[in-house]
Design an enzyme around this catalytic site. Structure first.
Site: not given
Ligand SMILES: *Cc1c(COP(=O)(O)O)cnc(C)c1O
Length: 402
Positions: A94, A116, A382
């Protein structure tokens, strides 16, 4: 046809039939402005150098492409390589796009990043980027999630973010999305909405895809260096789809098979899975037209996955397009299969993977034995599993499995 899939969306933000900017007109302007700025910045040498420098010296890229020789030998089939996004600063892929978003917001003169978060992974990655580039950060999070994810809440606060506790509705992710969007609409001039995956209104699916594409660019060069050829399969888990398209993008026009793995959760009963591309139908969610798990009225259904990062009723429009085109095959893995892969990789390679990534890994574990030893699979790892350790130990202890 060369470059047929590494596509730009059309002028309205559609990848084939999917995507767009499904918004009230007054909001469309805000997203058009972001698009204009982004297009400028994308071609700006200085911006690209600054971003590349951060990827190298702050995130720690390139992430290694690791040959999982113990796992491959045990399965007795294809060679499995892991793209180690778990080794990035903050422990997942991310950070690749939150840094890009933060730099873009700074260039646009914004004062604050807003988003959020569900389990808090996106909130932590965005708060990290905000701290680094010197922007404020406000994260909306459901009251129930705040209680469950104390560590991520503490991290966001340490990083200087303001965490807004959302008490409306079911007090989970869906309510946090509404709350964050309302806050954003009140002050779109000063605030940049930092979207957490390849989802939302155009241009976000394109922007996040572009920032994540570094994963596949590196993997392509790395596999050619060690194996002298391209891989046979790429496998990645799909929540919104950012780590998957990040790995796939650079290979889309090559003769490489790709598998996106969705969470089959506990069962295929409504509310017990989040297998959007497998069981959903096209509809509107969060400003885009895409596959969606929906009820009779077109409302998003409640979903479940053992991996909170995969727990999303929609999916990035790029994946809806690639599914319809038949370019990517979308499969599914259950909670239990993901748990088994989590344990297996920990024991056999000394790598504790995120529960999200464990879905991709489980798919590789399923396929590898029936493939010959000269076949190559790259799995996108990931993220790391530190965040999942307490939960997994609890579950396994209940089953006398540890
Ligand atoms: C958030 C997250 C995901 C899911 O997001 P995508 O946009 O589908 O990549 C997958 N893995 C990890 C480790 C995550 O934190």
């Amino acid at each position: 046809m060369k470059n047929s899939f590494k596509l730009l969306p059309d002028s309205k933000g559609y990848f084939g039939n999917y995507g767009g900017r499904v918004l009230p007109v007054e909001l469309e302007k805000i997203f058009m402005e972001i698009e204009l700025e982004y297009v400028k910045i994308k071609n700006d040498k200085k911006f690209q150098l600054e971003y590349a420098d951060l990827l190298k010296n702050y995130v720690g890229r390139p992430s290694p492409l690791y040959f999982a020789k113990n796992l491959s030998a045990k399965l007795g089939g294809a060679k499995i390589y892991l793209k180690r996004e778990d080794l990035n600063h903050t422990g997942a892929h991310k950070i690749n796009h939150t840094l890009g978003e933060a730099l873009l917001a700074k260039k646009m003169g914004k004062k604050k990043l807003l988003a959020e978060t569900g389990a808090g992974q996106h909130g932590v990655a965005l708060a990290t980027a905000a701290a680094l580039v010197g922007l404020g950060c406000e994260i909306h999070m459901g009251a129930i999630d705040i209680e469950k994810q104390a560590q991520n809440v503490a991290k966001m606060k340490l990083l200087g973010a303001k965490v807004i506790c959302v008490q409306s509705g079911g007090r989970c992710l869906k309510d946090a999305v509404d709350s964050a969007f309302q806050a954003f609409v009140k002050n779109p001039t000063d605030v940049f909405f930092g979207i957490g995956s390849v989802v939302g209104p155009h241009p976000f699916p394109m922007i996040v895809r572009d920032f994540q594409a570094v994963v596949g660019r590196e993997a392509r060069a790395q596999i050619i260096e060690v194996e002298g050829r391209l891989p046979d399969y790429l496998i990645a888990c799909v929540g919104g789809g950012s780590n998957a398209i990040g790995l796939f993008n650079e290979f889309l026009d090559d003769d490489v098979k790709m598998i996106g793995v969705e969470p089959a959760g506990k069962s295929f009963k409504d509310g017990e899975h989040a297998a959007t591309l497998t069981l959903g139908k096209p509809g509107n969610i969060h400003g885009m037209f895409t596959y969606l798990l929906q009820d009779k009225n077109g409302e998003a259904m409640s979903v479940h996955s053992i991996a909170s990062g995969l727990d999303y009723p929609g999916v990035g429009p790029i994946h809806s397009f690639l599914k319809d085109e038949g370019r990517v095959d979308y499969q599914f893995i259950s909670d239990d299969e993901a748990l088994a892969a989590f344990s297996e990789l920990s024991k056999i390679e000394g790598i504790i993977p995120a529960l999200e990534s464990s879905h991709a890994l489980a798919q590789a574990i399923k396929m590898a034995p029936s493939l010959s030893g000269d076949k190559i699979i790259i799995v996108n790892l990931s993220g790391r599993g530190d965040k999942d350790v307490d939960f997994v130990v609890d579950v396994l202890a209940k089953r006398d499995n540890i």
